[in-house]
Scaffold this motif. Structure first.
Motif, PDB file in Angstrom:
ATOM      1  N   ASP A 193       0.814  -1.217   0.000  1.00 53.63           N
ATOM      2  CA  ASP A 193       0.000   0.000   0.000  1.00 53.63           C
ATOM      3  C   ASP A 193       0.845   1.263   0.000  1.00 53.63           C
ATOM      4  O   ASP A 193       0.317   2.361  -0.188  1.00 53.63           O
ATOM      5  CB  ASP A 193      -0.951   0.007   1.203  1.00 53.63           C
ATOM      6  N   ARG A 194       2.158   1.140   0.183  1.00 56.75           N
ATOM      7  CA  ARG A 194       3.039   2.311   0.147  1.00 56.75           C
ATOM      8  C   ARG A 194       3.543   2.623  -1.265  1.00 56.75           C
ATOM      9  O   ARG A 194       4.226   3.614  -1.476  1.00 56.75           O
ATOM     10  CB  ARG A 194       4.248   2.103   1.070  1.00 56.75           C
ATOM     11  N   VAL A 195       3.199   1.787  -2.239  1.00 58.26           N
ATOM     12  CA  VAL A 195       3.650   2.018  -3.611  1.00 58.26           C
ATOM     13  C   VAL A 195       2.833   3.149  -4.220  1.00 58.26           C
ATOM     14  O   VAL A 195       1.617   3.051  -4.382  1.00 58.26           O
ATOM     15  CB  VAL A 195       3.509   0.743  -4.462  1.00 58.26           C
ATOM     16  N   ALA A 196       3.515   4.238  -4.567  1.00 59.15           N
ATOM     17  CA  ALA A 196       2.842   5.408  -5.147  1.00 59.15           C
ATOM     18  C   ALA A 196       2.801   5.334  -6.668  1.00 59.15           C
ATOM     19  O   ALA A 196       1.796   5.680  -7.292  1.00 59.15           O
ATOM     20  CB  ALA A 196       3.541   6.691  -4.700  1.00 59.15           C
ATOM     21  N   ASP A 197       3.898   4.899  -7.285  1.00 59.75           N
ATOM     22  CA  ASP A 197       3.989   4.778  -8.747  1.00 59.75           C
ATOM     23  C   ASP A 197       4.570   3.422  -9.088  1.00 59.75           C
ATOM     24  O   ASP A 197       5.521   2.968  -8.445  1.00 59.75           O
ATOM     25  CB  ASP A 197       4.877   5.878  -9.337  1.00 59.75           C
ATOM     26  N   LEU A 198       4.035   2.791 -10.131  1.00 59.23           N
ATOM     27  CA  LEU A 198       4.494   1.456 -10.521  1.00 59.23           C
ATOM     28  C   LEU A 198       4.417   1.306 -12.031  1.00 59.23           C
ATOM     29  O   LEU A 198       3.366   1.562 -12.634  1.00 59.23           O
ATOM     30  CB  LEU A 198       3.639   0.384  -9.843  1.00 59.23           C
TER      31      LEU A 198
END
Length: 221
Positions: A193-198
């Protein structure tokens, strides 16, 4: 250190299977023993499976099993997503029904020592935002199967990292991923849930000495 980061650090510490006292954890994290007690109460309310009590220390338990079904990671994710989505719906009736269903699931969880018990349906603050990570789960699962590199940025950071995703783990309703970070040349474990951009990258990877999941586990032992 933010409280959410401290709670995550506590979860990671408990996963090694050893007994940890509140005093030792408080010293390592630079907080009071009373703060650790409050944090452990929050983790318990969030459904994080661990054993122990104040004064005796804490240790993690094994994966959750629901009799008579053994849930796979994907099935567990589906149940979590469904309960979280319905539970946060605007309809009071549906939300209440979802919470009631969560309580029924809790009621049939086994109480033997080998299987952890705990609230399943809804996370307690500060992990309520964990549902945001579900949008990235398909990309991570696909990348792990295909050995595909990912380019990502974590919330609160400016640096983009190229990583090799190695393993997804479910821990008290928080999904984490173990990666080999090519940018920093190290293993990293972070909350999905801490992934902002992927962004999936065209490049694939092959096993290299010192960069595999087996190597990561060896470092943890």
């Amino acid at each position: 250190m933010k409280r959410s980061d401290r709670l995550y650090a506590l979860m990671q510490r408990l996963k090694d299977g050893h007994l940890h006292t509140a005093e030792a954890m408080a010293q390592d994290l630079g907080v009071s023993v009373r703060t650790i007690y409050r944090d452990m109460d929050t983790l318990a309310a969030s459904g994080v499976p661990f054993e122990g009590a104040r004064g005796s220390g804490y240790t993690a338990q094994a994966m959750i099993t629901l009799p008579p079904l053994n849930l796979t990671q994907t099935e567990l994710e589906a149940l979590h997503v469904g309960l979280a989505a319905v539970g946060s719906a605007e309809s009071d009736e549906l939300s209440a029904a979802a919470r009631a269903l969560a309580e029924k699931v809790d009621a049939v969880l086994p109480e033997d020592v080998g299987t952890p018990v705990g609230k399943f349906g809804f996370a307690t603050y500060p992990f309520a935002e964990a549902a945001q990570g579900f949008r990235h789960m398909p990309a991570f699962r696909k990348a792990i199967r295909a050995r595909q590199k990912l380019r990502l940025r974590l919330e609160g950071e400016d640096t983009m990292h190229t990583v090799r995703p190695l393993h997804l783990d479910y821990w008290g309703r928080v999904w984490t991923c173990v990666v080999w970070d090519e940018t920093d040349a190290s293993f990293v474990t972070f909350r999905i849930d801490r992934v902002a951009d992927l962004t999936p990258l065209p490049g694939l990877f092959v096993d290299e000495a010192g960069k595999t999941l087996k190597d990561f586990h060896a470092l943890q032992s």
